[in-house]
Motif scaffolding. Sequence first.
Motif, PDB file in Angstrom:
ATOM      1  N   GLU A 284      41.757  40.102  21.437  1.00 56.51           N
ATOM      2  CA  GLU A 284      41.804  41.542  21.580  1.00 56.51           C
ATOM      3  C   GLU A 284      41.899  42.153  20.109  1.00 56.51           C
ATOM      4  N   GLY A 285      41.024  42.999  19.862  1.00 56.42           N
ATOM      5  CA  GLY A 285      41.070  43.451  18.486  1.00 56.42           C
ATOM      6  C   GLY A 285      40.395  42.898  17.411  1.00 56.42           C
ATOM      7  N   TYR A 286      39.362  42.128  17.823  1.00 52.33           N
ATOM      8  CA  TYR A 286      38.527  41.163  17.010  1.00 52.33           C
ATOM      9  C   TYR A 286      37.786  42.298  15.933  1.00 52.33           C
ATOM     10  N   PRO A 287      37.767  42.153  14.533  1.00 55.87           N
ATOM     11  CA  PRO A 287      37.323  43.140  13.869  1.00 55.87           C
ATOM     12  C   PRO A 287      35.994  43.080  13.391  1.00 55.87           C
ATOM     13  N   TYR A 288      35.126  41.838  13.668  1.00 54.80           N
ATOM     14  CA  TYR A 288      33.849  41.676  13.533  1.00 54.80           C
ATOM     15  C   TYR A 288      32.843  41.979  14.613  1.00 54.80           C
ATOM     16  N   LEU A 289      32.804  43.347  15.223  1.00 58.10           N
ATOM     17  CA  LEU A 289      32.075  43.485  16.252  1.00 58.10           C
ATOM     18  C   LEU A 289      31.375  44.529  15.846  1.00 58.10           C
ATOM     19  N   SER A 294      23.046  48.600  11.120  1.00 63.55           N
ATOM     20  CA  SER A 294      23.726  49.202   9.980  1.00 63.55           C
ATOM     21  C   SER A 294      25.073  48.627  10.041  1.00 63.55           C
ATOM     22  N   GLU A 295      25.824  48.671  10.968  1.00 65.06           N
ATOM     23  CA  GLU A 295      27.251  47.975  11.202  1.00 65.06           C
ATOM     24  C   GLU A 295      27.256  46.507  11.014  1.00 65.06           C
ATOM     25  N   ALA A 296      26.405  45.890  11.601  1.00 64.61           N
ATOM     26  CA  ALA A 296      26.106  44.434  11.476  1.00 64.61           C
ATOM     27  C   ALA A 296      25.815  43.934  10.009  1.00 64.61           C
ATOM     28  N   GLU A 297      25.017  44.934   9.256  1.00 61.46           N
ATOM     29  CA  GLU A 297      24.876  44.522   7.849  1.00 61.46           C
ATOM     30  C   GLU A 297      25.964  44.763   7.207  1.00 61.46           C
ATOM     31  N   GLU A 298      26.878  45.827   7.356  1.00 59.84           N
ATOM     32  CA  GLU A 298      28.032  45.837   6.267  1.00 59.84           C
ATOM     33  C   GLU A 298      29.189  44.692   6.901  1.00 59.84           C
ATOM     34  N   LEU A 299      29.202  44.157   7.889  1.00 61.24           N
ATOM     35  CA  LEU A 299      30.276  43.331   8.291  1.00 61.24           C
ATOM     36  C   LEU A 299      29.757  41.996   7.855  1.00 61.24           C
ATOM     37  N   LEU A 300      28.327  41.660   7.785  1.00 60.89           N
ATOM     38  CA  LEU A 300      27.939  40.472   7.429  1.00 60.89           C
ATOM     39  C   LEU A 300      28.045  40.164   5.909  1.00 60.89           C
ATOM     40  N   VAL A 301      27.931  41.403   5.308  1.00 60.55           N
ATOM     41  CA  VAL A 301      28.006  41.452   3.711  1.00 60.55           C
ATOM     42  C   VAL A 301      29.591  41.123   3.291  1.00 60.55           C
ATOM     43  N   ARG A 302      30.474  41.645   4.012  1.00 61.33           N
ATOM     44  CA  ARG A 302      32.114  41.562   4.029  1.00 61.33           C
ATOM     45  C   ARG A 302      32.359  40.128   4.404  1.00 61.33           C
ATOM     46  N   ALA A 303      31.526  39.516   5.436  1.00 62.13           N
ATOM     47  CA  ALA A 303      31.880  37.977   5.575  1.00 62.13           C
ATOM     48  C   ALA A 303      31.369  37.012   4.530  1.00 62.13           C
ATOM     49  N   VAL A 304      30.402  37.072   3.815  1.00 62.70           N
ATOM     50  CA  VAL A 304      29.793  36.363   2.962  1.00 62.70           C
ATOM     51  C   VAL A 304      30.405  36.679   1.556  1.00 62.70           C
ATOM     52  N   THR A 305      30.979  37.815   1.036  1.00 63.38           N
ATOM     53  CA  THR A 305      31.409  38.254  -0.222  1.00 63.38           C
ATOM     54  C   THR A 305      32.928  37.747  -0.093  1.00 63.38           C
TER      55      THR A 305
END
Length: 350
Positions: A284-289, A294-305
């Motif tokens: 519950e509350g998983y932050p990478y959904l 556009s949201e997928a792009e921002e989350l993936l950028v954070r995951a790789v950086t």
Amino acid sequence: MAALAILCDGVTVVEGRVAGHDAGATLVRRLQRLFPGAALVGPRAQRADGFDVVPLELIDPRETVVITMDVVNAPAVWRTLAAGGAEPRIMNFVWWNTSQFTHPVQRASLALSCALFPTFANSLRTATEVREIVFALTVPQLAERARIDWANLGIRLDHVQPREEPAVPVVLYPAIRLSERKDPQLFLDVVERVHKRTPIQVEMRLQESHLISERAIRLSRKDWAWVGPLTATREDYYYRLARTTAFLATARDESYGLEYVEAMVAGAIGVFPDRPWARAILPEGYPYLYADASEAEELLVRAVTEPAACRTELDLLVGGDFVGWLRSRHDDTEFEDRFAAAVARWFPEG
């Protein structure tokens, strides 16, 4: 317990062993480990490495329980086995997403099969869908007698290898097919935009038939992407996962999500669509959904950086150890225990 035979259409035996790395072949091998000596139903009789391949017509239903992974065809299996006058013992194993059956005849056949024969599903989500289909498409006298059990498939935790961070972040396409249900175009669009913002290496391992698709060939021409065949062994598979930074899931629906769990247990950060199937395997509350590209792009950028910060956030989410949380809920030991218990409960004689 009675003798067992496993039926999975398309699975082949090469040099005495079940061949292939797709989900069907992998699960057949898993059931063979759970039930040593279980036969495999095949087109011609042969002796393999520790098991027999037996045509369906030669199976003695008085002594053998047939576990069929081709659930829609279970009534036809029953007719073949019943030809000699004995009562067949058949168990369904639903290991795929029920949404793949869209034609009314397919869905009605699935409903009838799961109402007539005891059925084991690969997750609570799949079991719930099966039960809903049975009650919607069969008469109450059959639906109310349906026997349905389930357990999460889980993963073999002993395969997981120590992490080794890559010099350039690796983003995995977490599937082996480019089928529309996986929405591969969304994956390609997002990683293209992410690559323009930060260095990444995309890896895509596909079944042979999908390697020659236009999408796969187009991606393989990019110097920041690697597109190739499936890894040769499970050890190689987990070796690559231990060097994967993140993955972007884009599937519209999943019955369970084995590939995603395997990657997260190996330390990869999962970016998921905000869909019920994803929430079913996550805390519950998983932050990478994400809700859109556009949201997928921002989350993936954070995951790789910021992968270390992302892993710390996930640890805090579950009270200290995200990988440990996954391990406790997706251990294949529970699946094997519950599957074996269901076979013994439904077929106690023999």
